[in-house]
Design a protein around this motif. Structure first.
Motif, PDB file in Angstrom:
ATOM      1  N   GLU A   1      36.062  53.994   8.772  1.00 43.86           N
ATOM      2  CA  GLU A   1      36.983  55.102   8.945  1.00 43.86           C
ATOM      3  C   GLU A   1      38.249  54.584   9.604  1.00 43.86           C
TER       4      GLU A   1
ATOM      5  N   LYS B   1      35.575  66.876   9.158  1.00 44.57           N
ATOM      6  CA  LYS B   1      34.506  65.996   8.685  1.00 44.57           C
ATOM      7  C   LYS B   1      33.309  66.157   9.606  1.00 44.57           C
TER       8      LYS B   1
ATOM      9  N   GLU C   1      29.542  64.376  10.266  1.00 43.02           N
ATOM     10  CA  GLU C   1      28.681  63.221   9.988  1.00 43.02           C
ATOM     11  C   GLU C   1      27.320  63.429  10.664  1.00 43.02           C
TER      12      GLU C   1
ATOM     13  N   GLY D   1      24.367  62.011  10.332  1.00 43.02           N
ATOM     14  CA  GLY D   1      23.661  60.790  10.729  1.00 43.02           C
ATOM     15  C   GLY D   1      24.187  60.196  12.021  1.00 43.02           C
ATOM     16  N   GLU D   2      25.459  60.386  12.283  1.00 44.00           N
ATOM     17  CA  GLU D   2      26.090  59.862  13.498  1.00 44.00           C
ATOM     18  C   GLU D   2      26.196  60.923  14.591  1.00 44.00           C
ATOM     19  N   ARG D   3      25.854  62.185  14.247  1.00 40.17           N
ATOM     20  CA  ARG D   3      26.068  63.319  15.150  1.00 40.17           C
ATOM     21  C   ARG D   3      27.523  63.309  15.640  1.00 40.17           C
ATOM     22  N   GLU D   4      28.412  63.272  14.659  1.00 41.21           N
ATOM     23  CA  GLU D   4      29.845  63.137  14.922  1.00 41.21           C
ATOM     24  C   GLU D   4      30.609  64.160  14.087  1.00 41.21           C
ATOM     25  N   ILE D   5      31.678  64.701  14.673  1.00 43.46           N
ATOM     26  CA  ILE D   5      32.577  65.565  13.924  1.00 43.46           C
ATOM     27  C   ILE D   5      34.024  65.180  14.218  1.00 43.46           C
ATOM     28  N   TYR D   6      34.878  65.447  13.247  1.00 45.92           N
ATOM     29  CA  TYR D   6      36.318  65.309  13.415  1.00 45.92           C
ATOM     30  C   TYR D   6      36.896  66.708  13.370  1.00 45.92           C
TER      31      TYR D   6
ATOM     32  N   GLU E   1      37.998  63.090  17.535  1.00 44.25           N
ATOM     33  CA  GLU E   1      36.744  62.468  17.100  1.00 44.25           C
ATOM     34  C   GLU E   1      35.717  62.716  18.199  1.00 44.25           C
TER      35      GLU E   1
ATOM     36  N   TYR F   1      31.666  62.556  19.333  1.00 44.67           N
ATOM     37  CA  TYR F   1      30.274  62.138  19.174  1.00 44.67           C
ATOM     38  C   TYR F   1      29.423  63.003  20.100  1.00 44.67           C
TER      39      TYR F   1
ATOM     40  N   GLU G   1      31.809  71.373   7.095  1.00 48.08           N
ATOM     41  CA  GLU G   1      33.194  70.939   6.940  1.00 48.08           C
ATOM     42  C   GLU G   1      34.052  72.141   6.583  1.00 48.08           C
TER      43      GLU G   1
END
Length: 105
Positions: free
Chosen positions: A21, A39, A41, A43-48, A58, A60, A81
């Motif tokens: 990214e 966005k 994610e 699997g990463e427990r992440e959002i934008y 970003e 986490y 999303e």
């Protein structure tokens, strides 16, 4: 021969650019922000999150991050999303830690 070298270099640059990214994210002060989850994610427990003033955050998730929808606790897969969210973050150096995320729609 020059054409081959140019093709190889161009191919390598394209691959490097497309790996990972390369999104420019912003660091904001600790506080509460509303925006759109651009966005998600799982699997990463992440959002934008894109805020109303066009900052890209970003985030986490940690085990302590509270995630709610309609006033009740919910799971990460409830995040979608383009969904509206309200995030409360704590700035720690060059990193934002999400304290809470509220799904607004």
């Amino acid at each position: 021969m020059k054409k081959l070298i140019f093709t190889v270099i161009f191919g390598c640059l394209f691959l490097l650019n497309s790996c990972g990214e390369n999104q420019k994210t912003d660091i904001v002060d600790s506080g509460t922000y509303q925006g759109v989850a651009e966005k998600v994610e799982p699997g990463e427990r992440e959002i934008y999150v894109r805020t109303s003033d066009d900052k890209l955050l970003e985030l986490y998730f940690t085990d302590e991050t509270a995630l709610t929808k309609d006033g009740s606790s919910t799971t990460f897969d409830s995040l979608k999303e383009d969904g509206k969210v309200e995030v409360t973050v704590e700035k720690k150096g060059n990193k934002l830690v999400p304290i809470s995320v509220k799904i607004l729609n």
